[in-house]
Design a protein around this motif. Structure first.
Motif, mmCIF file in Angstrom:
data_model
loop_
_atom_site.group_PDB
_atom_site.id
_atom_site.type_symbol
_atom_site.label_atom_id
_atom_site.label_comp_id
_atom_site.label_asym_id
_atom_site.label_seq_id
_atom_site.Cartn_x
_atom_site.Cartn_y
_atom_site.Cartn_z
ATOM 1 N N THR A 1 0.856 -1.178 0.000
ATOM 2 C CA THR A 1 0.000 0.000 0.000
ATOM 3 C C THR A 1 0.896 1.233 0.000
ATOM 4 O OG1 THR A 1 -0.110 0.088 2.422
ATOM 5 C CG2 THR A 1 -1.786 -1.220 1.292
ATOM 6 N N ILE B 1 -8.476 -3.661 -13.182
ATOM 7 C CA ILE B 1 -7.808 -3.050 -12.027
ATOM 8 C C ILE B 1 -8.026 -1.543 -12.013
ATOM 9 C CG2 ILE B 1 -5.538 -2.578 -11.021
ATOM 10 C CD1 ILE B 1 -4.689 -5.362 -11.892
ATOM 11 N N LEU B 2 -7.935 -0.914 -13.173
ATOM 12 C CA LEU B 2 -8.178 0.533 -13.241
ATOM 13 C C LEU B 2 -9.611 0.862 -12.840
ATOM 14 C CD1 LEU B 2 -6.281 1.467 -16.538
ATOM 15 C CD2 LEU B 2 -5.562 1.910 -14.181
ATOM 16 N N LEU C 1 -11.371 -0.809 -10.684
ATOM 17 C CA LEU C 1 -11.435 -0.946 -9.226
ATOM 18 C C LEU C 1 -10.809 0.254 -8.527
ATOM 19 C CD1 LEU C 1 -10.531 -4.736 -8.851
ATOM 20 C CD2 LEU C 1 -12.774 -3.679 -8.569
ATOM 21 N N VAL C 2 -9.714 0.761 -9.105
ATOM 22 C CA VAL C 2 -9.075 1.940 -8.523
ATOM 23 C C VAL C 2 -10.032 3.130 -8.517
ATOM 24 C CG1 VAL C 2 -7.225 3.626 -8.877
ATOM 25 C CG2 VAL C 2 -6.740 1.198 -9.106
ATOM 26 N N ALA C 3 -10.899 3.187 -9.509
ATOM 27 C CA ALA C 3 -11.812 4.319 -9.632
ATOM 28 C C ALA C 3 -13.007 4.235 -8.688
ATOM 29 C CB ALA C 3 -12.304 4.427 -11.079
ATOM 30 N N ASN D 1 -10.006 1.533 -1.237
ATOM 31 C CA ASN D 1 -8.587 1.470 -1.608
ATOM 32 C C ASN D 1 -8.265 0.097 -2.181
ATOM 33 O OD1 ASN D 1 -8.077 4.053 -0.741
ATOM 34 N ND2 ASN D 1 -7.428 3.436 1.303
ATOM 35 N N LEU D 2 -7.447 0.079 -3.226
ATOM 36 C CA LEU D 2 -7.029 -1.179 -3.852
ATOM 37 C C LEU D 2 -5.973 -1.847 -2.993
ATOM 38 C CD1 LEU D 2 -7.316 -2.908 -6.483
ATOM 39 C CD2 LEU D 2 -5.297 -1.698 -7.311
ATOM 40 N N ARG D 3 -6.145 -3.129 -2.715
ATOM 41 C CA ARG D 3 -5.180 -3.890 -1.923
ATOM 42 C C ARG D 3 -4.848 -5.173 -2.676
ATOM 43 N NH1 ARG D 3 -4.310 -5.232 3.632
ATOM 44 N NH2 ARG D 3 -2.323 -6.366 3.677
ATOM 45 N N LEU E 1 -10.635 -4.834 -2.589
ATOM 46 C CA LEU E 1 -10.986 -3.466 -2.222
ATOM 47 C C LEU E 1 -11.262 -3.419 -0.724
ATOM 48 C CD1 LEU E 1 -13.362 -2.230 -5.082
ATOM 49 C CD2 LEU E 1 -10.975 -1.624 -4.708
#
Length: 666
Positions: free
Chosen positions: A439, A491-492, A494-496, A501-503, A548
């Motif tokens: 992270t 993945i992008l 999920l980031v949005a 937060n992406l883990r 997430l």
């Protein structure tokens, strides 16, 4: 006027081309200042045939633009002027198109794709085990019986030894030892233990037997933790261990109550990092002046004031108690190697190794902590079924392509099985690297994390490039680039997702990279085995944790970055110190005060917005005392939430006051 080149009867003359002369800068001016001349095209075959016998060219200036009969474009007679080359948008697009075409050509499958296949080194040696099986177990039924017998022997040895370890020896007068994890503590933290630490009682006159697992020396705190005036991070939480002597002359350590018990027992020399051990812990109540001592590879932390809970260890003899993870690991490695050498079927090989590694990790090498071991078994079996389905997908899309028709038994054992065990023992291999969690928060605050991450990324890039080259040679690069493009888009996306937060967990990393190992090459054997082991370790130890997570879940005990109270200089009268609280933040419901890392006062805002003062009496003469202040908030459904605390203010032993430094603490 036009110069006369002379007549010619050559047939080539009719074919000679003529180029009209045009003054590009002074067209039609008739000034006679043209800087252009006519010359023959000497390299043209037509010119040669037409003018083989022509006299030398006569060069004259011309003052008009009519020049019939000349076959060459104009050349400057003066030195060319310096010009600046500019790339037009059309040319730039052409260059980009050229690059794109080159990339597409490289990605495109070659005309003669090459299918990789491992040719065994020393083939007679590597196939000896296959010939042995075919000779003594020629039938399919006999092979199945032999496989079942091998699995049965492994299961019998593994679970008998595991059972004897779990049941353990009885400690006379104390019963079965309490199972501890490496980060078990009597006192969790100031806010969890409540006002005056009442939720962490008893403080003294209490003994119990305990058992510690192996490997506790490497257990460290992962977020800043305040001990008096000192803030520690990424080190073992052992406070005290001062050297005193009992009647037998043995060193007895006195440890603060929030120390890791197993690390403290190792510091005291009671258990070992290699095999763990058992002991007897005694709560000794309030203690003062915990001295920093370095023993047995662990450096303890100093705390010069008093704390209500401390503990020590009894030196009386206890039955031998040891962690059996390494004997079980030796048994599992031995049987996995035997199975690898004698099994040729990719499906049977993969499923056999998967089960052996799964139970080794989930029950012995890196099990989750529960005081009752039955919960460990229940969790292991609960995660096994979904993991078996994921494991089948890994086999179908990746493993079978790598192991199909492979006869290099020793190379498969060393590279694939060896890599699998390296990944499965992540808590002993890659967990030693200074990157605890992937992270941004942890990477920025952990010493050495950024250089280590750079090295890992460089190695990863080299691996990706070599694997991509191999896929190109096999003509499969396009489809795998499409697959990873879809993964990247996911993945992008999920980031949005807002508020999350992406883990990237262990098992997710393994699943992302495993498709890139579906080749029968030696590097692919190693990478694939390692990633399968990493997947097993991640799920067997931590379960299917979400990709997430909320910011609160990621922060855990980390500093929240919340607003801090502003504390005025206190009033000191003899052994009493008084703090008054005015101007609490509008979003705060109350205030809490920690004294020597113990909550000693909290009060909630009255209707008029005031909070009563706090007066504290020094506990022991000659001890400095440390004060930290933080806001409290009341949850909508009940309960209290503690915000960040200030840095400690110090009430020195001589009665002077040192105001808090800027910044927060937990």
């Amino acid at each position: 006027m036009s110069p006369d080149r002379g007549a010619t009867d050559s047939p080539g003359a009719a074919a000679a081309q003529s180029y009209p002369l045009q003054d590009l800068e002074n067209s039609g001016s008739g000034s006679g200042s043209s800087e252009y001349v006519n010359v023959h095209r000497s390299g043209s075959s037509d010119s040669v045939s037409a003018h083989a016998s022509s006299p030398p060219v006569k060069v004259e200036e011309d003052d008009d633009n009519e020049h019939p009969g000349y076959d060459e474009p104009l050349l400057p007679t003066t030195e060319p002027r310096a010009t600046t080359t500019t790339t037009t948008p059309l040319a730039a697009r052409g260059q980009r198109a050229g690059w794109m075409h080159a990339i597409q050509s490289w990605i495109r499958a070659p005309q003669s794709p090459r299918k990789y296949k491992i040719n065994p080194l020393l083939p007679s040696l590597q196939t000896a085990s296959i010939r042995l099986v075919d000779r003594y177990l020629p039938g399919r039924r006999s092979k199945i019986y032999a496989l079942l017998i091998a699995h049965g022997i492994w299961a019998l040895l593994f679970f008998l030894i595991l059972h004897s370890s779990v049941v353990g020896p009885q400690v006379p007068g104390y019963g079965n030892p309490v199972r501890l994890s490496c980060n078990s503590r009597l006192w969790t933290n100031a806010t969890n233990c409540g006002l005056n630490g009442d939720d962490c009682r008893p403080f003294d006159n209490s003994l119990f037997a305990f058992s510690c697992p192996a490997g506790c020396k490497a257990t460290i705190v992962l977020e800043p933790y305040t001990v008096g005036v000192e803030e520690i991070n990424y080190q073992s939480l052992v406070i005290g261990g001062s050297n005193t002597t009992n009647e037998d002359g043995d060193d007895i350590g006195i440890y603060r109550g929030d120390s890791y018990i197993c690390a403290a027992a190792m510091h005291a020399g009671l258990v070992s990092d290699q095999s763990g051990g058992c002991g007897i812990l005694t709560r000794t109540g309030e203690h003062s002046h915990y001295v920093s001592v370095e023993k047995n590879g662990i450096s303890s932390i100093e705390f010069p004031s008093n704390f209500p809970l401390s503990f020590t260890f009894e030196r009386e003899s206890v039955p031998k108690c040891r962690d059996v993870r390494w004997p079980l690991f030796a048994i599992s490695v031995f049987f996995s190697c035997i199975l690898s050498l004698f099994i040729t079927s990719p499906a049977i090989f993969y499923s056999s190794i998967f089960l052996v590694v799964w139970f080794q990790v989930s029950l012995s090498s890196d099990p989750p902590y529960f005081p009752d071991y039955s919960e460990v078994v229940s969790l292991s079996l609960g995660c096994l079924l979904p993991s078996a389905f994921v494991g089948f997908a890994i086999y179908y899309f990746c493993v079978r392509h790598t192991l199909r028709d492979l006869t290099a038994q020793w190379e498969k054992t060393i590279l694939w099985v060896g890599g699998c065990w390296v990944g499965a023992l992540d808590n002993y291999t890659f967990d030693r690297l200074p990157i605890s969690r992937l992270t941004p928060h942890d990477i920025q605050q952990q010493p050495g994390a950024i250089p280590t991450l750079i090295v890992i990324l460089c190695v990863l890039v080299a691996v990706v490039v070599t694997q991509a080259w191999a896929f190109k040679n096999e003509g499969r690069l396009q489809q795998y680039l499409l697959l990873y493009g879809v993964m990247a888009c996911g993945i992008l996306a999920l980031v949005a997702v807002p508020g999350m937060n992406l883990r990237i967990h262990h098992y997710i990393l393994a699943l992302l990279f495993l498709p890139g190992t579906a080749l029968q090459t030696r590097p692919s054997l190693l990478y694939q085995g390692f990633l399968v082991g990493l997947f097993i370790n991640g799920v067997a130890r931590w379960g299917y944790d979400s990709i997430l997570q909320t910011p609160a879940a990621l922060l855990a005990d980390a500093q929240l970055g919340s607003i801090l109270p502003e504390i005025a200089v206190p009033t000191i009268t003899g052994n009493n110190i008084t703090f008054t609280f005015a101007g609490l933040a509008a979003e705060a419901d109350g205030i809490s005060v920690l004294v020597n890392d113990v909550e000693r006062f909290h009060d909630f805002r009255e209707a008029d917005g005031t909070v009563e003062p706090f007066t504290w009496t020094r506990q022991r003469e000659g001890d400095p005392e440390y004060f930290r202040f933080g806001y409290m908030k009341v949850n909508a459904l009940g309960g209290t939430w503690y915000e960040d605390f200030t840095k400690p203010g110090i009430w020195e032993a001589d009665g002077s006051w040192v105001q808090m430094e800027p910044g927060s603490s937990r």
